[in-house]
Design a protein around this motif. Structure first.
Motif, short mmCIF file in Angstrom:
data_model
loop_
_atom_site.label_atom_id
_atom_site.label_comp_id
_atom_site.label_asym_id
_atom_site.label_seq_id
_atom_site.Cartn_x
_atom_site.Cartn_y
_atom_site.Cartn_z
N ILE A 1 0.84 -1.10 -0.15
CA ILE A 1 0.06 0.02 0.07
C ILE A 1 0.96 1.17 0.09
CG2 ILE A 1 -1.92 1.27 1.37
CD1 ILE A 1 -2.70 -1.27 2.71
N LYS B 1 -4.11 6.28 -8.69
CA LYS B 1 -5.28 6.33 -7.86
C LYS B 1 -5.02 5.25 -6.63
CE LYS B 1 -6.83 2.40 -11.00
NZ LYS B 1 -6.72 1.28 -9.97
N ASP B 2 -4.05 4.55 -6.68
CA ASP B 2 -3.70 3.45 -5.39
C ASP B 2 -2.88 4.00 -4.32
OD1 ASP B 2 -4.98 1.50 -6.90
OD2 ASP B 2 -3.11 0.75 -7.98
N ARG C 1 -7.66 -3.86 1.54
CA ARG C 1 -6.84 -4.40 0.55
C ARG C 1 -5.88 -5.60 0.95
NH1 ARG C 1 -3.84 1.23 -1.99
NH2 ARG C 1 -5.59 2.55 -2.04
#
Length: 688
Positions: free
Chosen positions: A213, A242-243, A265
């Protein structure tokens, strides 16, 4: 009988008190409950807990943070929480990895506050950095664990956080921590962007197939440029914009969204709670009352106090005394189940039996051991000796206990004619060495003499008799005293590393010049963006362990970052440099150097000895010799008595006669006298 119903027993640390039936009556129990209720209410009135009196029983629950959404509070307020009752699908094991000073410890503080472990206050700084050396240096040295609970969409989740160091010298702590995780938070400073250790940590996590992440921190700074950092992540790692999450760990902005992203996630740990118990040991420490305490990732099954566990590597069996979790304080629990991270104490007194990476199983229910993980190999070696030989046993005990907590350090017995009995210790880097010696002094009160660091060389010899004498054709030399005769050496190889440097292109010329001076070979140069460049150099390890990083920071005004990884051994033109005092070799002052730098190093060593060696009654010649060639020379002037002080006039021949007699005496003394070097001289020369 009084009954305590605890929603969070580990937070309020209550134990059920059992009374004999004949000792109390209902009135006594009721009075005890009322008093206990008042005491707990007063103690916890300012905490994130509340207690409700249920007529002889108590319910202790957690207050929800103001950061959580109202619907989450409503859904979870009546849910009774127990760690072993949380299903595996609601467990997330993750680490925070980042470059030095990108905000890992600050983010951990906010996570502890938002999940209710800590009360929000300004004094919460580096809560997980427990060591004194971490507080003083402002860096993380040891990976620390904290088990957090969070309510999301009506369900309670267990988040096991492992805060890892950022410096390259403690990469072993990072790799061990990742063995217990299914995902990582890759933290990047929005102001500095991607740094060298960011690159290394990304590929370390990527190589273990962990979910990553990406998070941009410090977006509250006025010089923050998150768009540029996002572009760097896309260029180097292919991460989609976008992540990427944006947070401010200092202010808590966006941290709640990060927690929800962790839940959504990251995968839950693969675990079979009904299967045989298997636990992976990934950290340990020593307690003088309880012995060795191990920190385990519980892969399968469950373990409770009273169970007999078996170590797969040694075969030794122990009875479990206490178990618990870290929050970050030790909190005892009744059982540890699959998917959790917790500690186990089994009254183990032998430090050597707790091997990091080993698997423990139940003795009555054997199972296959877990694969473990690859430990880092020491790259820098130094001798450690007690200040006085009477303190040898104290220092030995301190080193044994500290190496249990820092298994990357290797220990071999060593001795020196000048310094006495000691040890040769291997470290991952120079900062690792400094932190280890500082912890010896602060945590165990052990004062030690540390010699100048060196690396391990490979020496290949020829001749059947020589090979039989040394026990093989290939010798690993980390101490110059072990260097064989140059006539039997066929080849010498030195370790090299692949160094990664990220810097503004303004300092490109100075950085390349520095690398060339340290015998570096450029491999590649990549433009990260319009202002920064990524350089890769092959560098001899011996050239970077002392002052390379300091010089790099100096010439780049602190903007350049450096990271390295080992790349094996290559043949090199190395030689042993010996020090002679009046023609006699002093073996303890020998060193290994590259032939191209032998002259400069020899002269520098002679000048240092000139200032350290005490003056004698005769002249002392200090020489540095490589092979049969003198590469450095200094002369230590003798003490001289004014033998002409009593002459008051008279013939000059009388004066010359006295001076001549003194000169002859000095020459005779020089030939027959031994130079007695005090122990402090060797300490000043050999120490860092």
């Amino acid at each position: 009988m009084a009954k305590l119903i605890l929603d969070l027993p580990i937070i309020c640390r209550l134990r059920i008190i059992k009374f004999p039936h004949y000792a109390v009556n209902s009135f006594t129990i009721k009075r005890f409950c009322n008093v206990l209720y008042k005491v707990l209410s007063s103690l916890l009135s300012k905490r994130l807990l509340f207690i409700s009196n249920c007529g002889g029983s108590f319910r202790v629950s957690r207050h929800f943070s103001k950061h959580q959404k109202k619907n989450d509070r409503d859904d979870c307020s009546s849910v009774s929480l127990s760690f072993e009752d949380i299903p595996v699908k609601n467990i997330r094991n993750f680490s925070i990895i980042a470059h030095v000073d990108h905000g890992k410890s600050t983010l951990a503080d906010r996570l502890l506050e938002i999940t209710g472990v800590l009360e929000p206050k300004t004094s919460n700084r580096q809560v997980l950095d427990r060591l004194q050396v971490e507080r003083e240096r402002g860096i993380t040295v040891k990976a620390q664990t904290a088990s957090l609970t969070y309510c999301y969409k009506g369900e309670n989740y267990l988040l096991n956080l492992i805060d890892t160091p950022g410096h390259v010298d403690f990469s072993n702590e990072v790799s061990r921590s990742l063995a217990a995780c299914q995902g990582v938070i890759l933290l990047i400073d929005s102001n500095q962007g991607v740094q060298a250790q960011t690159v290394a940590n990304f590929y370390l996590a990527f190589g273990q197939n962990l979910v990553i992440i990406p998070v941009l921190n410090k977006i509250d700074l006025k010089n923050a440029n998150p768009e540029a950092a996002i572009q760097q992540l896309n260029t180097l790692f292919g991460i989609e914009p976008k992540d990427v999450l944006k947070i401010s760990a200092k202010l808590g902005t966006g941290v709640v969204n990060l927690i929800e992203a962790i839940i959504e996630r990251l995968p839950s740990p693969p675990s079979d709670r009904d299967g045989p118990f298997r636990g992976l040991l990934f950290d340990s420490w020593y307690d003088q009352y309880r012995g060795v305490i191990g920190l385990f990732y519980i892969k399968d099954g469950k373990v409770e106090p009273g169970d007999v566990i078996k170590w797969c590597n040694t075969g030794k069996q122990y009875k479990v005394k206490t178990i618990g979790i870290l929050q970050p304080e030790e909190i005892p629990v009744t059982k540890l189940v699959g998917g959790q991270v917790g500690y186990i104490s089994c009254n183990m007194r032998s430090i050597k039996e707790a091997q990091i990476g080993d698997t423990v199983v139940l003795s009555n229910r054997p199972a296959e051991p877990l694969p473990g993980f690859k430990s880092s190999r020491p790259m820098v070696f130094a001798g450690i000796y007690p200040m006085d030989q009477s303190e040898h046993s104290v220092l030995r005990s301190a080193i044994e206990k500290l190496t249990l907590n820092d298994n990357a350090v290797t220990v071999d017995i060593d001795s020196s004619p000048a310094l006495g009995q000691g040890w040769r210790l291997g470290f991952l880097g120079l900062l690792h060495l400094e932190v280890f010696t500082q912890r010896l002094e602060q945590e165990f009160g052990a004062m030690a003499i540390v010699t100048s660091p060196s690396v391990t060389y490979k020496v290949f010899i020829h001749g059947k008799k020589n090979i039989d004498k040394y026990g093989g054709e290939e010798l690993l030399i980390s101490n110059p005293l072990q260097f064989p005769d140059v006539q039997i050496i066929r080849e010498i190889q030195e370790p090299i590393v692949l160094g990664t440097i990220i810097s503004p292109d303004l300092y490109l010329g100075s950085i390349m010049e520095l690398c060339m001076e340290h015998r570096g070979v450029q491999q590649s140069a990549t433009n990260i963006d319009d202002t920064r460049i990524l350089l890769k150099f092959l560098l001899p390890l011996n050239e970077i362990v002392i002052d390379f990083h300091d010089n790099l920071k100096s010439i780049s005004s602190g903007f350049a970052s450096f990271d390295y990884e080992e790349r094996g051994y290559v043949p090199s033109n190395l030689a042993k440099m010996s020090i002679f005092l009046n023609g006699k070799e002093v073996a303890e002052l020998s060193s290994i150097t590259h032939c191209s730098k032998a002259s400069d190093f020899g002269k520098r060593m002679c000048r240092k000895l000139l200032d350290i060696i005490p003056r004698q009654q005769f002249q002392v010649a200090i020489q540095a010799k490589v092979g049969g060639k003198i590469v450095g020379r200094e002369t230590l002037k003798p003490y001289r008595k004014d033998v002409t002080a009593k002459l008051y006039g008279g013939d000059v021949t009388r004066r010359m006669k006295l001076l001549q007699r003194q000169s002859e005496g000095k020459q005779k003394l020089k030939m027959i006298a031994n130079i007695a070097l005090p122990r402090e001289t060797f300490i000043n020369v050999l120490k860092r």
